[in-house]
Write an enzyme that holds these catalytic residues in place. Structure first.
Site, short mmCIF file in Angstrom:
data_model
loop_
_atom_site.label_atom_id
_atom_site.label_comp_id
_atom_site.label_asym_id
_atom_site.label_seq_id
_atom_site.Cartn_x
_atom_site.Cartn_y
_atom_site.Cartn_z
N ASP A 190 0.86 -1.17 0.00
CA ASP A 190 0.00 0.00 0.00
C ASP A 190 0.90 1.23 0.00
O ASP A 190 2.11 1.13 0.27
CB ASP A 190 -0.89 -0.03 1.25
N ASP B 159 -0.19 5.02 1.10
CA ASP B 159 -0.42 5.87 2.27
C ASP B 159 -0.41 5.04 3.55
O ASP B 159 -1.14 4.05 3.67
CB ASP B 159 -1.78 6.58 2.14
#
Length: 396
Positions: free
Chosen positions: A158, A160
């Site tokens: 991922d 963020d």
């Protein structure tokens, strides 16, 4: 090795093989009649030597010659033994070449993919159920080389919260965008934590919020009532929010990277058996800004794939982003390892059938991560996990 070559010479020379195989009396003229009283003597006759070939193709060729011999020959058992040894050594030489090649590249670490090689060898050594299945096993084993033995894995990260602790910057950007358009809306830190941990994607977050509190008036006009008007407002807010977020990321600079993540990415991109992808619900412009600033353009160029919110129809916790990444990377879902920071991301990985490691942030650490393979508050500890063992090894 010399013993194998002795077997090859012995089994491919009918006179030598037969005289060694049979101990029948000199009056017997039929090989089949003598087989009942035969006893197998040492298959390593003195002086039977040949050049020691260092390439697996030599063994494959020898095996092919043996397969072409008549099945009714009295030394069939010896030929089958030699054929099987040919395939085993062809496999071993393929592995050896692959390891030497990877060592020269300086990239190969001790990899969990060794199980693939073990499976191939076990298949080669197992007793054949029939001559046809034995031939199929032999051909499959002889075709094994280092590239096929090393099954690729994929590291899917991922953006963020994993690459950098960016959620506080997102919150600032949302509130500034709301203010710029005169909506009168504002999100508290507590509300944003709850919102971003259950809904992926910026536009989806705003739609959910406006659906709860009502669509606001803005500089674009009165409260939108049609879908087209609502999409216009959300698109405009998202565009302005992204611009503000990019400015904040540039101000934060490379030091905003989560400790340990850059090293993990470097290990994976340098490893010959790993592919690396960024899988995020963020817009491409926002995610690319984070990656370019935090990782650097040279490091980003080494990534195998970036699959972002603009590229998928369904956002996390839907598994689309991870399943699409596995398909594009041509890596089986079970061979992927996902790094996430939130429950919504974990749910997406689990739904995709992928093992997930969670490195939570301040805003997600109280969530339920019971379905994760491991929860590691400090991202610097990720390399010490068994799931990433091959990336943690500096050498074979």
């Amino acid at each position: 090795m010399l013993a194998l070559l002795d077997i090859l010479q012995w089994s491919t020379t009918p006179g030598l093989a037969y005289s060694s195989w049979s101990s029948a009396s000199s009056s017997s003229s039929s090989p089949s009649s003598s087989s009942s009283s035969s006893s197998l003597v040492s298959p390593f006759p003195h002086g039977a030597a040949g050049p020691l070939a260092a390439e697996s193709s030599s063994f494959n060729a020898a095996g092919a010659r043996l397969r072409g011999t008549s099945a009714s020959s009295p030394h069939m058992a010896a030929r089958e033994a030699a054929v099987r040894l040919c395939s085993v050594f062809a496999t071993l030489f393929g592995l050896s070449r692959g390891l030497r090649k990877s060592r020269r590249r300086g990239g190969l670490r001790r990899s969990s993919r060794g199980s693939c090689a073990s499976t191939s060898l076990c298949s080669t050594l197992s007793p054949p159920s029939s001559s046809s299945s034995f031939s199929a096993t032999l051909v499959e084993a002889a075709a094994v080389d280092s590239a096929k033995v090393s099954v690729s894995r994929a590291l899917l990260l991922d953006c963020d919260g994993v690459i950098m602790i960016s959620e506080p910057l997102h919150l600032i950007a949302y509130n500034r965008a709301f203010a710029d358009f005169g909506t009168g809306c504002s999100w508290s830190e507590e509300y944003y934590d709850q919102l971003q941990n259950r809904i992926g994607g910026g536009k989806e977050k705003m739609r959910a919020f406006f659906g709860e509190v009502g669509w606001p008036n803005s500089s674009l006009g009165l409260s939108p009532t049609t879908e087209a008007e609502r999409s216009r407002l959300v698109d405009a807010l998202q565009l302005r929010k992204t611009e503000i977020f990019q400015e904040l990321v540039r101000e934060a600079g490379p030091s905003a990277a989560r400790p340990g993540i850059v090293e993990l990415i470097d290990r994976a991109t340098e490893h010959p058996n790993w592919k690396v992808a960024i899988c995020s619900a963020a817009t491409r412009s926002a995610a690319v800004e984070v990656l370019d600033v935090v990782l650097g353009k040279d490091r980003v160029a080494k990534l195998d794939l970036m699959l972002l919110g603009d590229d998928v129809t369904h956002k996390k916790p839907h598994p689309e982003v991870y399943l699409s990444a596995a398909e594009r990377l041509t890596v089986a879902p079970e061979e992927c390892v996902v790094i996430e920071d939130s429950k919504v991301g974990l749910e997406a990985a689990v739904a995709a059938g992928m093992p997930c490691l969670v490195t939570p942030t301040q805003s997600t650490m109280t969530q339920d991560f019971s379905e994760a393979v491991a929860v590691v508050p400090d991202a610097r500890e990720l390399l010490s996990l068994p799931t990433l063992h091959s990336l943690a090894m500096d050498s074979l």
